[in-house]
Design an enzyme around this catalytic site. Structure first.
Site, PDB file in Angstrom:
ATOM      1  N   LYS A   1     -25.883   9.703  -0.502  1.00 33.28           N
ATOM      2  CA  LYS A   1     -27.096   8.869  -0.459  1.00 33.28           C
ATOM      3  C   LYS A   1     -27.936   9.228   0.758  1.00 33.28           C
ATOM      4  CE  LYS A   1     -24.837   4.765  -2.500  1.00 33.28           C
ATOM      5  NZ  LYS A   1     -24.352   3.404  -2.199  1.00 33.28           N
TER       6      LYS A   1
ATOM      7  N   SER B   1     -28.442  -2.138  -3.360  1.00 33.46           N
ATOM      8  CA  SER B   1     -29.440  -1.797  -2.335  1.00 33.46           C
ATOM      9  C   SER B   1     -30.522  -0.907  -2.954  1.00 33.46           C
ATOM     10  CB  SER B   1     -28.781  -1.045  -1.178  1.00 33.46           C
ATOM     11  OG  SER B   1     -27.793  -1.831  -0.581  1.00 33.46           O
TER      12      SER B   1
ATOM     13  N   ARG C   1     -19.053  -4.526  -9.540  1.00 37.45           N
ATOM     14  CA  ARG C   1     -20.113  -5.144 -10.335  1.00 37.45           C
ATOM     15  C   ARG C   1     -19.888  -4.949 -11.825  1.00 37.45           C
ATOM     16  NH1 ARG C   1     -24.398  -2.264  -6.656  1.00 37.45           N
ATOM     17  NH2 ARG C   1     -22.550  -0.964  -6.659  1.00 37.45           N
TER      18      ARG C   1
ATOM     19  N   HIS D   1     -23.755  -8.051  -1.316  1.00 32.85           N
ATOM     20  CA  HIS D   1     -22.816  -7.699  -0.248  1.00 32.85           C
ATOM     21  C   HIS D   1     -22.346  -8.961   0.470  1.00 32.85           C
ATOM     22  CE1 HIS D   1     -25.253  -3.739   0.122  1.00 32.85           C
ATOM     23  NE2 HIS D   1     -24.123  -3.435  -0.452  1.00 32.85           N
TER      24      HIS D   1
HETATM   25  N1  COD Z   1     -21.901  -7.584  -6.028  1.00 34.59           N
HETATM   26  C1  COD Z   1     -20.657  -7.310  -5.563  1.00 34.59           C
HETATM   27  N2  COD Z   1     -20.355  -6.274  -4.751  1.00 34.59           N
HETATM   28  C2  COD Z   1     -21.362  -5.474  -4.403  1.00 34.59           C
HETATM   29  C3  COD Z   1     -22.698  -5.677  -4.830  1.00 34.59           C
HETATM   30  C4  COD Z   1     -22.941  -6.794  -5.694  1.00 34.59           C
HETATM   31  N3  COD Z   1     -24.166  -7.046  -6.177  1.00 34.59           N
HETATM   32  N4  COD Z   1     -23.473  -4.697  -4.317  1.00 34.59           N
HETATM   33  C5  COD Z   1     -22.647  -3.904  -3.608  1.00 34.59           C
HETATM   34  N5  COD Z   1     -21.386  -4.374  -3.651  1.00 34.59           N
HETATM   35  C6  COD Z   1     -20.180  -3.837  -3.018  1.00 34.59           C
HETATM   36  C7  COD Z   1     -19.903  -2.405  -3.430  1.00 34.59           C
HETATM   37  O1  COD Z   1     -19.192  -2.353  -4.628  1.00 34.59           O
HETATM   38  C8  COD Z   1     -19.072  -1.968  -2.241  1.00 34.59           C
HETATM   39  O2  COD Z   1     -17.750  -2.395  -2.378  1.00 34.59           O
HETATM   40  C9  COD Z   1     -19.708  -2.695  -1.059  1.00 34.59           C
HETATM   41  O3  COD Z   1     -20.401  -3.784  -1.618  1.00 34.59           O
HETATM   42  C10 COD Z   1     -20.664  -1.812  -0.267  1.00 34.59           C
HETATM   43  O4  COD Z   1     -21.610  -1.240  -1.155  1.00 34.59           O
HETATM   44  P1  COD Z   1     -22.514   0.001  -0.715  1.00 34.59           P
HETATM   45  O5  COD Z   1     -23.231   0.492  -1.925  1.00 34.59           O
HETATM   46  O6  COD Z   1     -23.312  -0.344   0.481  1.00 34.59           O
HETATM   47  O7  COD Z   1     -21.402   1.044  -0.217  1.00 34.59           O
HETATM   48  P2  COD Z   1     -21.010   2.472  -0.753  1.00 34.59           P
HETATM   49  O8  COD Z   1     -20.391   2.408  -2.115  1.00 34.59           O
HETATM   50  O9  COD Z   1     -22.151   3.412  -0.551  1.00 34.59           O
HETATM   51  O10 COD Z   1     -19.830   2.833   0.293  1.00 34.59           O
HETATM   52  C11 COD Z   1     -19.178   4.067   0.210  1.00 34.59           C
HETATM   53  C12 COD Z   1     -18.405   4.338   1.489  1.00 34.59           C
HETATM   54  C13 COD Z   1     -19.344   4.342   2.677  1.00 34.59           C
HETATM   55  C14 COD Z   1     -17.343   3.279   1.691  1.00 34.59           C
HETATM   56  C15 COD Z   1     -17.748   5.746   1.296  1.00 34.59           C
HETATM   57  O11 COD Z   1     -18.748   6.711   1.148  1.00 34.59           O
HETATM   58  C16 COD Z   1     -16.839   6.102   2.477  1.00 34.59           C
HETATM   59  O12 COD Z   1     -15.713   5.667   2.511  1.00 34.59           O
HETATM   60  N6  COD Z   1     -17.375   6.880   3.434  1.00 34.59           N
HETATM   61  C17 COD Z   1     -16.640   7.267   4.640  1.00 34.59           C
HETATM   62  C18 COD Z   1     -16.096   8.692   4.497  1.00 34.59           C
HETATM   63  C19 COD Z   1     -14.833   8.691   3.677  1.00 34.59           C
HETATM   64  O13 COD Z   1     -13.808   8.124   4.031  1.00 34.59           O
HETATM   65  N7  COD Z   1     -14.904   9.371   2.518  1.00 34.59           N
HETATM   66  C20 COD Z   1     -13.788   9.536   1.631  1.00 34.59           C
HETATM   67  C21 COD Z   1     -13.630   8.409   0.643  1.00 34.59           C
HETATM   68  S1  COD Z   1     -12.389   8.917  -0.471  1.00 34.59           S
END
Ligand code: COD
Length: 158
Positions: free
Chosen positions: A42, A129, A91, A18
């Site tokens: 999640k 994570s 990723r 992140h």
């Molecule tokens: N390398 C590069 N990028 C990474 C890595 C890595 N090793 N690990 C994670 N990331 C990136 C992910 O691809 C993502 O872009 C970002 O970091 C955050 O990752 P996560 O896993 O913490 O986040 P997610 O995927 O769980 O987030 C999802 C949201 C919270 C954005 C989504 O659920 C959301 O938008 N929720 C709000 C409600 C909403 O609007 N819903 C409708 C969506 S259509």
């Protein structure tokens, strides 16, 4: 003209993967808001407040990055903050389908806000994570996967 990006996620907890996306995004955009949302699919280990506190420590060295939280829709948040872009990391091919789905839905809700994808640094392509929590649970060393305060917080949880 000042450009603002929202970097949304669960960040449960923040990893070096992140952080890499946030740091690279902060070089391109004038300001980046890292926004902690709840992902309905999640069950989080850390509370939103804990995730925000860990993100604030991890991004303290980045003057144009701030941390916030929201319970609403990402696109509404981006609109309310007058954001130019949503910043996401990619990723592997497995991320693509999910990202395409949420990007398409966000674009349907508002087609003025672009989503920017940045490829992971090869070094972090396997990092999530979930995988960090899995190995931390079994007391494995996660010091090269997450910042030190996160490592300590994981030790406390498990
Ligand atoms: N390398 C590069 N990028 C990474 C890595 C890595 N090793 N690990 C994670 N990331 C990136 C992910 O691809 C993502 O872009 C970002 O970091 C955050 O990752 P996560 O896993 O913490 O986040 P997610 O995927 O769980 O987030 C999802 C949201 C919270 C954005 C989504 O659920 C959301 O938008 N929720 C709000 C409600 C909403 O609007 N819903 C409708 C969506 S259509």
């Amino acid at each position: 003209m000042s450009r603002l990006a929202i970097c949304p996620g669960s960040f449960d907890p923040v990893t070096y993967g992140h952080l890499d996306i946030i740091e690279r995004g902060a070089k391109i955009f004038d300001h980046v808001i890292v926004a902690v949302f709840n992902n309905q699919s999640k069950a989080p280990l850390f509370t939103v407040d804990e995730r925000v506190a860990l993100l604030e420590e991890a991004t303290a060295h980045l003057p144009n990055v701030s941390v916030d939280t929201s319970n609403g829709l990402l696109i509404d948040y981006a609109r309310e903050h007058n954001a130019d872009a949503i910043l996401r990391g990619l990723r592997a091919v497995s991320d693509f389908e999910y990202e395409m789905q949420i990007t398409s839905m966000n674009r349907k809700l508002d087609d003025h806000i672009e989503t920017f994808f940045m490829m992971t640094n090869n070094q972090y392509s396997f990092l999530s994570s979930s995988i960090v929590k899995e190995v931390a649970k079994y007391k494995a060393n996660v010091s090269d996967l997450v910042p030190e305060p996160v490592e300590k917080a994981l030790k406390k949880k498990y």
